[in-house]
Scaffold this active site. Sequence first.
Site, short mmCIF file in Angstrom:
data_model
loop_
_atom_site.label_atom_id
_atom_site.label_comp_id
_atom_site.label_asym_id
_atom_site.label_seq_id
_atom_site.Cartn_x
_atom_site.Cartn_y
_atom_site.Cartn_z
N ALA A 84 0.85 -1.20 0.00
CA ALA A 84 0.00 0.00 0.00
C ALA A 84 0.88 1.24 0.00
O ALA A 84 1.33 1.68 1.05
CB ALA A 84 -0.92 0.00 1.22
N GLU A 126 2.58 18.36 1.20
CA GLU A 126 3.66 17.47 0.78
C GLU A 126 3.92 17.57 -0.72
O GLU A 126 5.08 17.63 -1.16
CB GLU A 126 3.29 16.04 1.15
CG GLU A 126 4.28 15.00 0.71
CD GLU A 126 3.91 13.60 1.20
OE1 GLU A 126 4.29 12.63 0.51
OE2 GLU A 126 3.26 13.50 2.25
#
Length: 378
Positions: free
Chosen positions: A133, A243
């Site tokens: 993931a 981010e």
Amino acid sequence: MTATIYDNPDHELLRDQVARFLEREVEPHAAAWEETGMVPRDVLRRMGQAGLLGIAFEEAYGGADADAMTNLVFAEALSQSTFAGFIITVLVHTDMAGPHLHHAGTPAQKAKYLPKVTAGELITAVGISEPGAGSDVAGMRTTARREGDEWVINGTKMFITNGVHGDLYFVAAKTGTARHDMSMFIVEKGTPGFTVGRALKKTGWLSSDTAELVFDNVRIPAGNLLGEEGKGFYSVMKNFQTERIALGAMAIGHCTQALKITLDHVRQRQAFGATLWDQQTIRQRLSMLDAKVRAARQFMYHCAWSVTQGHDIVQEVSMLKALTGELVNEVVQTCQQFHGGMGFIRETAIERLWRDARVLAIGGGATEVMLEEVAKRY
């Protein structure tokens, strides 16, 4: 760097401060850090002492309460270094991990940790990606269950920057059965059951430590829940905006440095009785690349401005991440090509930029995932 309509005198002072720090503390020494696989902690502490590790955090905890635009100026200035391992070590701390505490921490949590985070005494990491993931955050399998006054965490995290040498980890874990039912937790280094499974060897970012993290019945106090239970997915998605702008700044920084280095090179390199700059195709290709970089940079600043205005710009930030991640690879590969054989020699700046740039189309949201985020918002 050319001026933007968003600049002000404080931004220029910040750029100058960061440039001086890079010139004095980073560029002369960072080649050795590539060999050891980490940025020395005393360098990060000096950044903290200079006020460069908490620009967007509250003044009460040692920060500067800066807005998204100023934070972008810092990220772009930092990204003028030619050592991306150093850059990402800092940006994970300031833009990818630390903001989870800044945005979701309780007053008690902030008082305990944030002053040391801004001072560089505690280096942070964020544990989201797993072996199965990465960009699919909701697919994580790490779990946390409540037992009395504790949470018990089990699972594995992968590709964690600052994972080996960090001190404070913000870890995402499933706390329910629904796909998006996850929470964030504060885990300190040294907590029983929490170990570094292995340090990962990478193609680039060599002065950045990257790890697999293992959580084997890790017990933490109930008070280490970060934010609301079950709302961690949304916290992660919210911080992706910060981010991805930071990663865009990193890509643009690589582009500007690669073009600068290459322009200097082609004006001096002699071939077939003339300089490379005398070759029309080289002049024109570099000019087009510069045009693309300048256009992408203006879009990046517009995204940061939109954040300061409180706009929902998930689509635009996803565009920015996809655009700059692909553009930086186009730019550095072309620049490397124009260096000939020297572009393939370790310890040259252009070779380092080339290998360090590759991950910017993968990490923090792969290009294909970003484009799907764009498409589903039409």
